[in-house]
Design an enzyme around this catalytic site. Sequence first.
Site, PDB file in Angstrom:
ATOM      1  N   ASN A  86      19.488  37.039  47.708  1.00  0.00           N
ATOM      2  CA  ASN A  86      20.593  36.087  47.823  1.00  0.00           C
ATOM      3  C   ASN A  86      20.065  34.794  48.443  1.00  0.00           C
ATOM      4  OD1 ASN A  86      23.196  34.791  48.535  1.00  0.00           O
ATOM      5  ND2 ASN A  86      24.069  36.805  48.103  1.00  0.00           N
ATOM      6  N   CYS A 100      49.531  40.178  20.022  1.00  0.00           N
ATOM      7  CA  CYS A 100      48.862  41.413  19.582  1.00  0.00           C
ATOM      8  C   CYS A 100      49.304  41.751  18.148  1.00  0.00           C
ATOM      9  CB  CYS A 100      49.233  42.550  20.531  1.00  0.00           C
ATOM     10  SG  CYS A 100      48.623  44.163  20.015  1.00  0.00           S
ATOM     11  N   SER A 155      28.400  37.873  47.156  1.00  0.00           N
ATOM     12  CA  SER A 155      28.799  37.634  48.537  1.00  0.00           C
ATOM     13  C   SER A 155      29.136  38.936  49.254  1.00  0.00           C
ATOM     14  CB  SER A 155      29.996  36.676  48.586  1.00  0.00           C
ATOM     15  OG  SER A 155      31.063  37.213  47.834  1.00  0.00           O
ATOM     16  N   HIS A 204      34.347  44.529  36.516  1.00  0.00           N
ATOM     17  CA  HIS A 204      35.483  43.592  36.449  1.00  0.00           C
ATOM     18  C   HIS A 204      35.833  43.200  35.017  1.00  0.00           C
ATOM     19  CE1 HIS A 204      34.826  42.336  40.937  1.00  0.00           C
ATOM     20  NE2 HIS A 204      35.320  43.547  40.790  1.00  0.00           N
ATOM     21  N   GLN A 231      29.552  42.788  38.615  1.00  0.00           N
ATOM     22  CA  GLN A 231      30.905  42.252  38.802  1.00  0.00           C
ATOM     23  C   GLN A 231      31.139  41.107  37.826  1.00  0.00           C
ATOM     24  OE1 GLN A 231      31.552  41.847  43.399  1.00  0.00           O
ATOM     25  NE2 GLN A 231      29.372  41.951  42.982  1.00  0.00           N
ATOM     26  N   ASN A 232      30.099  40.729  37.103  1.00  0.00           N
ATOM     27  CA  ASN A 232      30.200  39.562  36.233  1.00  0.00           C
ATOM     28  C   ASN A 232      30.878  39.922  34.912  1.00  0.00           C
ATOM     29  OD1 ASN A 232      28.816  38.381  38.274  1.00  0.00           O
ATOM     30  ND2 ASN A 232      26.845  38.342  37.226  1.00  0.00           N
ATOM     31  N   GLY A 269      22.794  38.380  44.232  1.00  0.00           N
ATOM     32  CA  GLY A 269      23.723  37.281  43.990  1.00  0.00           C
ATOM     33  C   GLY A 269      25.189  37.627  44.137  1.00  0.00           C
ATOM     34  N   CYS A 302      49.995  47.067  25.010  1.00  0.00           N
ATOM     35  CA  CYS A 302      49.484  48.343  24.462  1.00  0.00           C
ATOM     36  C   CYS A 302      47.988  48.542  24.719  1.00  0.00           C
ATOM     37  CB  CYS A 302      49.797  48.441  22.968  1.00  0.00           C
ATOM     38  SG  CYS A 302      48.754  47.385  21.926  1.00  0.00           S
TER      39      CYS A 302
HETATM   40  P1  OAD Z   1      30.683  34.895  45.015  1.00  0.00           P
HETATM   41  O1  OAD Z   1      30.901  33.510  44.503  1.00  0.00           O
HETATM   42  O2  OAD Z   1      31.635  35.460  45.988  1.00  0.00           O
HETATM   43  O3  OAD Z   1      29.238  34.971  45.658  1.00  0.00           O
HETATM   44  C1  OAD Z   1      28.120  34.489  44.972  1.00  0.00           C
HETATM   45  C2  OAD Z   1      26.888  34.845  45.797  1.00  0.00           C
HETATM   46  O4  OAD Z   1      25.746  34.486  45.051  1.00  0.00           O
HETATM   47  C3  OAD Z   1      26.815  34.098  47.126  1.00  0.00           C
HETATM   48  O5  OAD Z   1      26.505  35.042  48.163  1.00  0.00           O
HETATM   49  C4  OAD Z   1      25.678  33.108  46.925  1.00  0.00           C
HETATM   50  O6  OAD Z   1      24.937  32.860  48.121  1.00  0.00           O
HETATM   51  C5  OAD Z   1      24.836  33.826  45.894  1.00  0.00           C
HETATM   52  N1  OAD Z   1      24.042  32.942  45.019  1.00  0.00           N
HETATM   53  C6  OAD Z   1      24.409  31.766  44.470  1.00  0.00           C
HETATM   54  N2  OAD Z   1      23.444  31.298  43.668  1.00  0.00           N
HETATM   55  C7  OAD Z   1      22.434  32.197  43.713  1.00  0.00           C
HETATM   56  C8  OAD Z   1      21.147  32.289  43.095  1.00  0.00           C
HETATM   57  N3  OAD Z   1      20.706  31.349  42.260  1.00  0.00           N
HETATM   58  N4  OAD Z   1      20.384  33.376  43.368  1.00  0.00           N
HETATM   59  C9  OAD Z   1      20.823  34.345  44.222  1.00  0.00           C
HETATM   60  N5  OAD Z   1      22.017  34.315  44.826  1.00  0.00           N
HETATM   61  C10 OAD Z   1      22.824  33.260  44.587  1.00  0.00           C
HETATM   62  O7  OAD Z   1      30.555  35.821  43.706  1.00  0.00           O
HETATM   63  P2  OAD Z   1      30.680  37.411  43.602  1.00  0.00           P
HETATM   64  O8  OAD Z   1      30.095  38.093  44.776  1.00  0.00           O
HETATM   65  O9  OAD Z   1      30.171  37.779  42.255  1.00  0.00           O
HETATM   66  O10 OAD Z   1      36.233  38.962  40.967  1.00  0.00           O
HETATM   67  O11 OAD Z   1      32.245  37.571  43.626  1.00  0.00           O
HETATM   68  C11 OAD Z   1      32.777  38.862  43.521  1.00  0.00           C
HETATM   69  C12 OAD Z   1      34.081  38.805  42.767  1.00  0.00           C
HETATM   70  O12 OAD Z   1      34.961  37.848  43.378  1.00  0.00           O
HETATM   71  C13 OAD Z   1      33.980  38.313  41.335  1.00  0.00           C
HETATM   72  O13 OAD Z   1      33.591  39.327  40.439  1.00  0.00           O
HETATM   73  C14 OAD Z   1      35.359  37.823  41.065  1.00  0.00           C
HETATM   74  C15 OAD Z   1      35.574  37.041  42.331  1.00  0.00           C
HETATM   75  O14 OAD Z   1      36.880  36.795  42.681  1.00  0.00           O
HETATM   76  C16 OAD Z   1      37.299  38.936  40.146  1.00  0.00           C
HETATM   77  O15 OAD Z   1      37.557  37.965  39.463  1.00  0.00           O
HETATM   78  C17 OAD Z   1      38.092  40.184  40.176  1.00  0.00           C
END
Ligand code: OAD
Length: 269
Positions: A241, A175, A217, A134, A106-107, A215, A145
């Site tokens: 996590n 663009c 949520s 993403h 998702q990164n 890592g 475009c």
């Molecule tokens: P979140 O910020 O929602 O969650 C980050 C997760 O990583 C949490 O569950 C933390 O406990 C965990 N975490 C933090 N540090 C860590 C570490 N050092 N080792 C292991 N785990 C760790 O981020 P995402 O789940 O990536 O979407 O969020 C999903 C999407 O929501 C993103 O791609 C973005 C956001 O809005 C868009 O922008 C479309």
Amino acid sequence: MTGSGGTRDLEEARAVLAAAERVVVLTGSGISAEAGVPTFRGAGGLWRSHRPEELATPEAFRRDPALVWGWYRWRRALVGACRPNPGHVALAAFALGPRDVEIVTQNVDGLHQRAAQDAAADGDPAAGFPTELHGSLLRDRCSRCDRRTDAEIPPPGSVPGPDDPGAADQAPPRCVSCDAPVRPDVVWFGEALDASSLEHAFEAAREADACLVVGTSALVYPAAGVPRAAVAAGRPVIEVNLEPTPLTPYATFSLQGSAGTILPRVLGG
Ligand code: OAD
């Protein structure tokens, strides 16, 4: 069975991954946290201090393109200054090994690719390149475009942060083909994910012998549905996590701790 994250779970999870021929991996912002990239929802997370609907939606870009563009330039400068951490490095080495490893992320920070390039040295890093659900901060896309180009990454520290006085507003470039404003090639709230990338991710989850989730949520769908598809197909799921998530009750092993500490141990040769 849901593991409690002790040494025995780690050893068992390691054995499951070592025996698997096909592994699907879903990563979220937590894997990059130790590299210095802020997460979204955790302590210091971007959505703790900023409203996504003002910065990460097509409506926000239409309403105030300079604000949105400035925020993304700041994030680009920040990511440009980061290096892959031991979690990325361990995963890249695992993906370049003998197994069929499908990394789905998702990164948008490009750190999996950088780790794969470092790990492959003179070889082909493609096996460590993720499916980016993403999009990517490192690409631009025309808002009309869809013409895509590599983004210019500002030098580290050169863009004031959103909370700095006089901050980061800057009009986006136009663009070269159609003169519409250029935007970052990321998926914003309310936008659809690329259908073929998504289908590829779900198919990999259904067919894998094991699913590793690092890592995230596990709150944002459809990405959060990828490990759920592995659960539904009866595949073992290993979650890494700092804390429990909505996926934890369904995980075969829940390894609590940082990705940079656990991944080298659970994936190491
Ligand atoms: P979140 O910020 O929602 O969650 C980050 C997760 O990583 C949490 O569950 C933390 O406990 C965990 N975490 C933090 N540090 C860590 C570490 N050092 N080792 C292991 N785990 C760790 O981020 P995402 O789940 O990536 O979407 O969020 C999903 C999407 O929501 C993103 O791609 C973005 C956001 O809005 C868009 O922008 C479309």
